[in-house]
Design a protein around this motif. Structure first.
Motif, PDB file in Angstrom:
ATOM      1  N   VAL A  28      47.953  58.677  41.052  1.00  0.00           N
ATOM      2  CA  VAL A  28      48.351  57.292  41.278  1.00  0.00           C
ATOM      3  C   VAL A  28      47.280  56.627  42.131  1.00  0.00           C
ATOM      4  CG1 VAL A  28      50.112  55.742  42.234  1.00  0.00           C
ATOM      5  CG2 VAL A  28      50.796  57.905  41.158  1.00  0.00           C
ATOM      6  N   GLY A  29      46.842  55.446  41.717  1.00  0.00           N
ATOM      7  CA  GLY A  29      45.773  54.751  42.417  1.00  0.00           C
ATOM      8  C   GLY A  29      46.243  54.097  43.706  1.00  0.00           C
ATOM      9  N   SER A  30      45.360  53.309  44.296  1.00  0.00           N
ATOM     10  CA  SER A  30      45.675  52.672  45.577  1.00  0.00           C
ATOM     11  C   SER A  30      46.666  51.524  45.432  1.00  0.00           C
ATOM     12  CB  SER A  30      44.383  52.139  46.216  1.00  0.00           C
ATOM     13  OG  SER A  30      43.810  51.127  45.400  1.00  0.00           O
ATOM     14  N   LEU A  31      46.832  51.021  44.186  1.00  0.00           N
ATOM     15  CA  LEU A  31      47.747  49.891  43.917  1.00  0.00           C
ATOM     16  C   LEU A  31      47.371  48.670  44.763  1.00  0.00           C
ATOM     17  CD1 LEU A  31      51.153  51.824  43.830  1.00  0.00           C
ATOM     18  CD2 LEU A  31      49.597  51.333  41.925  1.00  0.00           C
ATOM     19  N   SER A  32      46.079  48.509  45.027  1.00  0.00           N
ATOM     20  CA  SER A  32      45.624  47.383  45.844  1.00  0.00           C
ATOM     21  C   SER A  32      45.563  46.111  45.006  1.00  0.00           C
ATOM     22  CB  SER A  32      44.245  47.677  46.427  1.00  0.00           C
ATOM     23  OG  SER A  32      43.251  47.537  45.425  1.00  0.00           O
ATOM     24  N   LEU A  33      45.327  44.997  45.692  1.00  0.00           N
ATOM     25  CA  LEU A  33      45.231  43.703  45.020  1.00  0.00           C
ATOM     26  C   LEU A  33      43.787  43.341  44.676  1.00  0.00           C
ATOM     27  CD1 LEU A  33      47.766  41.629  47.154  1.00  0.00           C
ATOM     28  CD2 LEU A  33      48.173  42.894  45.045  1.00  0.00           C
ATOM     29  N   ASP A  34      42.869  44.308  44.746  1.00  0.00           N
ATOM     30  CA  ASP A  34      41.461  44.023  44.492  1.00  0.00           C
ATOM     31  C   ASP A  34      41.205  43.384  43.122  1.00  0.00           C
ATOM     32  OD1 ASP A  34      40.857  44.944  46.971  1.00  0.00           O
ATOM     33  OD2 ASP A  34      40.052  46.872  46.324  1.00  0.00           O
ATOM     34  N   PRO A  35      41.864  43.853  42.047  1.00  0.00           N
ATOM     35  CA  PRO A  35      41.632  43.188  40.750  1.00  0.00           C
ATOM     36  C   PRO A  35      42.003  41.708  40.781  1.00  0.00           C
ATOM     37  CG  PRO A  35      42.654  45.330  40.398  1.00  0.00           C
ATOM     38  CD  PRO A  35      42.713  45.058  41.879  1.00  0.00           C
ATOM     39  N   MET A  36      43.053  41.364  41.515  1.00  0.00           N
ATOM     40  CA  MET A  36      43.434  39.962  41.627  1.00  0.00           C
ATOM     41  C   MET A  36      42.347  39.167  42.337  1.00  0.00           C
ATOM     42  SD  MET A  36      46.607  38.156  43.623  1.00  0.00           S
ATOM     43  CE  MET A  36      45.755  38.275  45.199  1.00  0.00           C
ATOM     44  N   VAL A  37      41.733  39.782  43.370  1.00  0.00           N
ATOM     45  CA  VAL A  37      40.660  39.119  44.100  1.00  0.00           C
ATOM     46  C   VAL A  37      39.508  38.800  43.156  1.00  0.00           C
ATOM     47  CG1 VAL A  37      38.945  39.359  45.926  1.00  0.00           C
ATOM     48  CG2 VAL A  37      41.256  40.188  46.288  1.00  0.00           C
ATOM     49  N   GLU A  38      39.117  39.793  42.354  1.00  0.00           N
ATOM     50  CA  GLU A  38      37.994  39.599  41.438  1.00  0.00           C
ATOM     51  C   GLU A  38      38.289  38.463  40.463  1.00  0.00           C
ATOM     52  OE1 GLU A  38      35.115  41.129  41.505  1.00  0.00           O
ATOM     53  OE2 GLU A  38      35.615  42.509  43.125  1.00  0.00           O
ATOM     54  N   THR A  39      39.493  38.430  39.916  1.00  0.00           N
ATOM     55  CA  THR A  39      39.846  37.402  38.941  1.00  0.00           C
ATOM     56  C   THR A  39      39.898  36.023  39.580  1.00  0.00           C
ATOM     57  OG1 THR A  39      41.141  39.006  37.661  1.00  0.00           O
ATOM     58  CG2 THR A  39      41.584  36.675  37.249  1.00  0.00           C
ATOM     59  N   LEU A  40      40.546  35.923  40.748  1.00  0.00           N
ATOM     60  CA  LEU A  40      40.639  34.636  41.429  1.00  0.00           C
ATOM     61  C   LEU A  40      39.262  34.120  41.851  1.00  0.00           C
ATOM     62  CD1 LEU A  40      43.789  34.887  43.736  1.00  0.00           C
ATOM     63  CD2 LEU A  40      43.423  33.297  41.848  1.00  0.00           C
ATOM     64  N   ALA A  41      38.426  35.023  42.353  1.00  0.00           N
ATOM     65  CA  ALA A  41      37.093  34.616  42.787  1.00  0.00           C
ATOM     66  C   ALA A  41      36.280  34.103  41.602  1.00  0.00           C
ATOM     67  CB  ALA A  41      36.380  35.779  43.464  1.00  0.00           C
ATOM     68  N   LEU A  42      36.323  34.838  40.495  1.00  0.00           N
ATOM     69  CA  LEU A  42      35.571  34.420  39.310  1.00  0.00           C
ATOM     70  C   LEU A  42      36.105  33.097  38.781  1.00  0.00           C
ATOM     71  CD1 LEU A  42      33.430  34.984  37.207  1.00  0.00           C
ATOM     72  CD2 LEU A  42      35.132  36.297  35.913  1.00  0.00           C
ATOM     73  N   ARG A  43      37.429  32.967  38.731  1.00  0.00           N
ATOM     74  CA  ARG A  43      38.036  31.722  38.259  1.00  0.00           C
ATOM     75  C   ARG A  43      37.582  30.534  39.118  1.00  0.00           C
ATOM     76  NH1 ARG A  43      43.462  30.165  36.041  1.00  0.00           N
ATOM     77  NH2 ARG A  43      43.887  28.072  36.836  1.00  0.00           N
ATOM     78  N   SER A  44      37.594  30.729  40.434  1.00  0.00           N
ATOM     79  CA  SER A  44      37.209  29.647  41.335  1.00  0.00           C
ATOM     80  C   SER A  44      35.723  29.339  41.226  1.00  0.00           C
ATOM     81  CB  SER A  44      37.574  30.008  42.777  1.00  0.00           C
ATOM     82  OG  SER A  44      38.967  30.221  42.907  1.00  0.00           O
ATOM     83  N   MET A  45      34.883  30.384  41.073  1.00  0.00           N
ATOM     84  CA  MET A  45      33.441  30.169  40.958  1.00  0.00           C
ATOM     85  C   MET A  45      33.091  29.434  39.666  1.00  0.00           C
ATOM     86  SD  MET A  45      31.814  33.734  42.351  1.00  0.00           S
ATOM     87  CE  MET A  45      31.902  34.182  44.084  1.00  0.00           C
ATOM     88  N   LEU A  65      43.213  36.595  49.628  1.00  0.00           N
ATOM     89  CA  LEU A  65      42.966  35.159  49.498  1.00  0.00           C
ATOM     90  C   LEU A  65      41.775  34.736  50.353  1.00  0.00           C
ATOM     91  CD1 LEU A  65      46.632  33.824  49.509  1.00  0.00           C
ATOM     92  CD2 LEU A  65      45.066  33.909  47.564  1.00  0.00           C
ATOM     93  N   TRP A  66      41.650  35.340  51.526  1.00  0.00           N
ATOM     94  CA  TRP A  66      40.506  35.039  52.391  1.00  0.00           C
ATOM     95  C   TRP A  66      39.214  35.480  51.718  1.00  0.00           C
ATOM     96  CZ3 TRP A  66      36.705  38.026  54.704  1.00  0.00           C
ATOM     97  CH2 TRP A  66      35.930  37.390  55.680  1.00  0.00           C
ATOM     98  N   GLN A  67      39.223  36.657  51.073  1.00  0.00           N
ATOM     99  CA  GLN A  67      38.033  37.152  50.400  1.00  0.00           C
ATOM    100  C   GLN A  67      37.615  36.220  49.265  1.00  0.00           C
ATOM    101  OE1 GLN A  67      39.309  41.098  49.354  1.00  0.00           O
ATOM    102  NE2 GLN A  67      38.502  42.018  51.228  1.00  0.00           N
ATOM    103  N   VAL A  68      38.600  35.703  48.531  1.00  0.00           N
ATOM    104  CA  VAL A  68      38.295  34.744  47.464  1.00  0.00           C
ATOM    105  C   VAL A  68      37.690  33.483  48.067  1.00  0.00           C
ATOM    106  CG1 VAL A  68      39.290  33.269  45.680  1.00  0.00           C
ATOM    107  CG2 VAL A  68      40.095  35.622  45.929  1.00  0.00           C
ATOM    108  N   HIS A  69      38.315  32.996  49.133  1.00  0.00           N
ATOM    109  CA  HIS A  69      37.839  31.797  49.826  1.00  0.00           C
ATOM    110  C   HIS A  69      36.382  31.978  50.262  1.00  0.00           C
ATOM    111  CE1 HIS A  69      38.860  28.644  53.193  1.00  0.00           C
ATOM    112  NE2 HIS A  69      37.710  28.401  52.606  1.00  0.00           N
ATOM    113  N   MET A  70      36.080  33.105  50.882  1.00  0.00           N
ATOM    114  CA  MET A  70      34.740  33.347  51.392  1.00  0.00           C
ATOM    115  C   MET A  70      33.726  33.591  50.271  1.00  0.00           C
ATOM    116  SD  MET A  70      34.825  32.888  54.583  1.00  0.00           S
ATOM    117  CE  MET A  70      36.131  31.675  54.270  1.00  0.00           C
TER     118      MET A  70
END
Length: 285
Positions: free
Chosen positions: A117-134, A218-223
């Motif tokens: 079982v993986g870390s179940l982190s939200l990292d994939p969401m960060v990548e998608t949100l960051a790319l979408r915003s960029m 969300l902060w990571q996406v913002h930055m």
């Protein structure tokens, strides 16, 4: 001149029924998992699953296994052969499913050891949100504004719990972080790292790991997006730094209204800049 083909409905049309009401959408995989958790695999769900690809079915089965067995990050999963037998499907479908789930941090493959079982982190969401915003930068700033607004919503929504948790308890570490932000602001320097450390430090008192992870994401996406904007925010550094002091003072005093107002004041500079950019773009369009 040929007319361009008419689009079949807009975003609003796709999300609304014939009466214009908003539809409630849940991805098929989430519907399937909710039924698994309730041990309610109805024929309708089974039919829906059969209409999907073998890989999708395999992904659902692995996720259902994790839910039913109440597994946690790091717990081992069945071998590839066992998964094939369990799902009555091909090795290629299982491998594709595991590969996709690994990209989502739902499973983790350690070669020579097995699948876990993986870390179940939200990292994939960060990548998608960051790319979408960029991608939207240069066209409009709406996606980044939405991210900033969501950060504000979360901070305001936690106000009651934060003020209860911190009421009457000195916070020397958070005070030191706020003091460093003030010092940096006076020197005309940004304080991005101190900002996230302050907000995570506040939320850590709530013992809510999901809230911490969401705010950090969300902060990571913002930055990640902010440098692409080339916006001048230095004039508001002192206001932003001072609002952190007020947030902390209000929380320790147990003053929910003052805490919420400090949060609003904290986000006001960047939201004003983004709103102004959106207004300029709307006039030019």
């Amino acid at each position: 001149m040929m007319r361009p083909p008419e689009r079949k409905g807009n975003r609003h049309d796709r999300n609304c029924d014939k009466q214009g009401r908003r539809e409630s959408y849940r991805p098929p995989s989430l519907v399937f998992l909710s039924r698994v958790a309730a041990d309610d695999l109805t024929p309708a769900i089974a039919t829906r699953a059969s209409q999907r690809s073998r890989c999708d079915e395999a992904m659902d089965t692995i996720k259902a296994y994790i839910v039913r067995k109440r597994l946690h990050p790091g717990d081992s999963l069945p071998t590839e052969t066992e998964l094939c037998e369990m799902m009555k499907t091909s090795r290629s479908s299982v491998r594709e499913a595991v590969s996709k789930l690994e990209a989502l941090n739902i499973v983790s493959v350690e070669h020579g050891k097995g699948t876990f079982v993986g870390s179940l982190s939200l990292d994939p969401m960060v990548e998608t949100l960051a790319l979408r915003s960029m991608v939207s930068v240069g066209q409009n700033f709406e996606d980044l504004r939405n991210v900033v607004q969501l950060r504000r919503f979360l901070d305001i929504g936690c106000a009651d719990e934060v003020c209860i948790a911190l009421h009457g308890i000195p916070q020397p570490e958070l005070s030191a972080i706020a003091a460093q932000m003030t010092q940096d602001a006076l020197a005309g320097k940004t304080f991005l790292r101190e900002d996230i450390n302050f907000h995570i430090g506040i939320l850590r008192n709530l013992n809510n790991a999901v809230a911490e992870q969401m705010v950090r994401c969300l902060w990571q996406v913002h930055m990640a997006v902010l440098p692409q904007l080339d916006l001048q925010v230095s004039a508001s550094l002192s206001q932003t730094a001072e609002s952190h002091h007020r947030m902390l003072d209000a929380a320790i005093a147990g003053n929910v209204a003052a805490y919420r107002q400090a949060v609003i004041d904290h986000y006001e500079p960047i939201e004003s800049i983004l709103n102004a950019e959106l207004n300029v773009n709307s006039h030019h369009s």
